[in-house]
Design an enzyme around this catalytic site. Structure first.
Site, short mmCIF file in Angstrom:
data_model
loop_
_atom_site.label_atom_id
_atom_site.label_comp_id
_atom_site.label_asym_id
_atom_site.label_seq_id
_atom_site.Cartn_x
_atom_site.Cartn_y
_atom_site.Cartn_z
N SER A 18 0.81 -1.22 0.00
CA SER A 18 0.00 0.00 0.00
C SER A 18 0.84 1.27 0.00
O SER A 18 0.31 2.36 -0.21
CB SER A 18 -0.95 0.03 1.20
OG SER A 18 -0.25 0.34 2.38
N LYS A 55 1.90 4.03 7.40
CA LYS A 55 1.06 4.89 6.56
C LYS A 55 1.49 6.36 6.69
O LYS A 55 2.24 6.73 7.59
CB LYS A 55 -0.41 4.78 7.00
CG LYS A 55 -1.06 3.45 6.70
CD LYS A 55 -1.27 3.24 5.22
CE LYS A 55 -2.00 1.93 4.93
NZ LYS A 55 -1.16 0.76 5.25
#
Length: 239
Positions: free
Chosen positions: A160, A198
């Site tokens: 991701s 993230k």
């Protein structure tokens, strides 16, 4: 056991360093070993690394650390020489030497080129997985990658963050901190049980954990659900 070509390459690298302080280029290696392409040299270097005779140094292009040499090398004038009269080299068990193929230079002791940080397990760059594990081993990193404060390393699982240049299997180096600015890439602990890597975005009383891959949605949490564990400061990758 090393093949004849593997041993020849290992001795070539060490002897050139011992004699001149200037390591051979890939082209010189290819010619010295009478190979048709440089890909053959890459395969030999990989084989020597897998057998524990050399180690590649991260963040130094084409730099190698000589870890050991075959046991049949005997001392010769402060260096060593192979039993069949081959070129001089360090004995197995002596201090390792670093060779770089970028530009002529004298090798530096390996301990000046690397530091270590604890590897703490895996971190998800995707859907959060289990929280950070305990210290499993140490990872060598360039000293200029870390500064003051506590640091640790994590292996990346998932894709991701691929558009931020972080791929599955990479090792990320993290500076431990409980705060970070908006836009920083962080290790975030969600609900005290899931850790993920993230980009951090804060807005009011909410925290967004933003992926760097359009296939993944940004996840939004209450501020009290997310605890910052650290901020990304470096990346290690092996090819």
């Amino acid at each position: 056991m090393l093949t004849a070509k593997q041993k020849e390459l290992l001795l070539l690298i060490q002897s050139r360093l011992a004699e001149t302080g200037v390591p051979p280029s890939f082209e010189e290696m290819k010619e010295a070993l009478d190979l048709k392409s440089k890909s053959g040299i890459h395969r030999l270097i990989t084989a020597l690394e897998e057998r524990g005779f050399i180690r590649r140094l991260p963040h130094r292009a084409r730099a190698l650390e000589i870890v050991k040499l075959p046991d049949n090398m005997q001392p010769f004038g402060g260096q060593t020489r192979s039993a069949d009269g081959g070129p001089p080299a360090l004995r197995s068990g002596t201090s390792a030497s670093v060779v770089s193929f970028n530009a002529p230079r004298v090798a530096e002791p390996a301990q000046r080129l690397i530091s270590t940080v604890p590897m703490m397990g895996r971190i998800a760059a995707g859907v959060p997985i289990a929280a950070i594990q305990d210290h499993t081993k140490d990872v060598h990193v360039p000293p200029d990658m870390i500064n003051s404060g506590e640091h640790f390393a994590l292996e990346v699982k998932g894709d991701s963050m691929i558009d931020a240049g972080i791929h599955e299997g990479d090792t990320v180096v993290i500076r431990r901190t409980s705060t970070a600015e908006n836009g920083a890439i962080v290790v975030a602990l969600v609900d005290d049980e899931e850790a993920t890597l993230k980009r951090l975005r804060r807005k009011g009383s909410t925290v967004a954990l933003e992926a760097a891959n359009p296939l993944y949605e940004t996840r939004i949490f209450r501020a009290d659900q997310v605890a910052i564990q650290g901020q990304l400061v470096g990346l290690l990758r092996r090819y």
